[in-house]
Design a protein around this motif. Sequence first.
Motif, PDB file in Angstrom:
ATOM      1  N   ALA A 329       0.815  -1.216   0.000  1.00  0.00           N
ATOM      2  CA  ALA A 329       0.000   0.000   0.000  1.00  0.00           C
ATOM      3  C   ALA A 329       0.847   1.263   0.000  1.00  0.00           C
ATOM      4  N   LEU A 330       2.098   1.168   0.429  1.00  0.00           N
ATOM      5  CA  LEU A 330       2.916   2.358   0.653  1.00  0.00           C
ATOM      6  C   LEU A 330       3.727   2.688  -0.582  1.00  0.00           C
ATOM      7  N   LYS A 331       3.061   3.242  -1.560  1.00  0.00           N
ATOM      8  CA  LYS A 331       3.730   3.638  -2.789  1.00  0.00           C
ATOM      9  C   LYS A 331       2.882   4.702  -3.478  1.00  0.00           C
ATOM     10  N   GLY A 332       3.500   5.381  -4.442  1.00  0.00           N
ATOM     11  CA  GLY A 332       2.776   6.373  -5.226  1.00  0.00           C
ATOM     12  C   GLY A 332       3.299   7.780  -5.029  1.00  0.00           C
ATOM     13  N   ASN A 333       3.489   8.512  -6.143  1.00  0.00           N
ATOM     14  CA  ASN A 333       3.866   9.918  -6.068  1.00  0.00           C
ATOM     15  C   ASN A 333       2.600  10.775  -6.000  1.00  0.00           C
ATOM     16  N   ILE A 334       2.763  12.080  -6.089  1.00  0.00           N
ATOM     17  CA  ILE A 334       1.615  12.967  -5.893  1.00  0.00           C
ATOM     18  C   ILE A 334       0.539  12.733  -6.946  1.00  0.00           C
ATOM     19  N   ASP A 335       0.948  12.421  -8.184  1.00  0.00           N
ATOM     20  CA  ASP A 335      -0.043  12.178  -9.225  1.00  0.00           C
ATOM     21  C   ASP A 335      -0.766  10.857  -9.008  1.00  0.00           C
ATOM     22  N   ASP A 336      -0.093   9.888  -8.394  1.00  0.00           N
ATOM     23  CA  ASP A 336      -0.746   8.615  -8.090  1.00  0.00           C
ATOM     24  C   ASP A 336      -1.760   8.760  -6.956  1.00  0.00           C
TER      25      ASP A 336
END
Length: 378
Positions: A329-336
């Motif tokens: 669950a701990l992933k993703g940049n601002i656009d994600d």
Amino acid sequence: MRRAFALALLAGSMSLNGCIAAAAPIISGALIGKKKFFDKKRDEDLPSSSRRGTPVAVAAAAQPATPADAPGQATPLPTAPPPAVPDSVPPGMQYLYGSGEASAISIQAYLSLTDFLLARASDFQVGHPVQSVVLAPNATLAAPKFMTCGPSQQPAVVLDIDETALQNLGYEADDSQRNGPYDQSRWDRWETSGIGAVEPVPGALEAIRAAQRAGITVVYNSNRSVATADSTVAALTLAGLGPAVHLKNLWLKGDAGNTGGGKDARRWAISAKYCVIAMVGDQLGDFTDLFNAGDMTPASRRAMTNSPLLRMLWGHGWFVLPNPVYGTALKGNIDDVFPKNRRWTDPGPSIGNMPAPVSPAPPPVVVYPPAPTPGQTK
């Protein structure tokens, strides 16, 4: 100066194998508070090649370079990240292991599981057909198909172990005081030596005992190593979550011919023995490996959990628990994470020219005709 800094940043990003998104939060000066969210923790449902980059490499990328053309000066070597502040605990650990809120959510999930299991057990007793909640090998998230339950199969509930049935308090307490990448050998040592430093997730013990009393087999499907099966059995037993017998109601990484982090092969092997009426986990991979396919982005994973064909499984066969400490669950940049059409920029205060507050328009006055007197008709 700018050229040298860019080269240093590029070198650091290459050491991360492209995981440059992990660098931003640490560069911002929040290494201690946020390190658990971006590095070192095991992604329980993914192979090791998918884990985050190490904070050492990120810190190297963050070091400003000495100008290469400055006479008599050399580019300094990257330095290790600062040590953890003694007694500090990352926010995710504060929440999961220390807060009443996390305890309440876990108890809530397990109470819902208990109600669901007792209802399904009654269906079994009176001969009503019961559906498996394990996706079949030919299923997709867009077209889910489920395993079938044989007439002689007994009902079972399948649980993940770590942060689903057991909380690894001893390991996480030690980990909270460390910096650096995830160390598989240290986790292996924990599996064999930390048997007494765990405790049940709030609500798990009561739900498991209720399932057993209702004639429902409790099965564990974990990415703990098959090499430490005896230690895992001992940990579950000491925590009151037994009995556990390897390859009967305990399946581990390496079983069913599967050595990776995926769990589907084990779920299908379990489904050959039992009718799986519920599953519990803290990662989406505890329900199906399809959530961790290579083309799945954070946004697409989130969207699929709310798809019309899957959304009714949550709380009705699939039961998920919180885990802000590690995992997929701990992933993703601002656009994600934040849709562009929902962004906001603070306009700032209007100095010396504050607009007068605008009062909302009053609601329209609706005049209703008088009620008819008795005997009167329209």
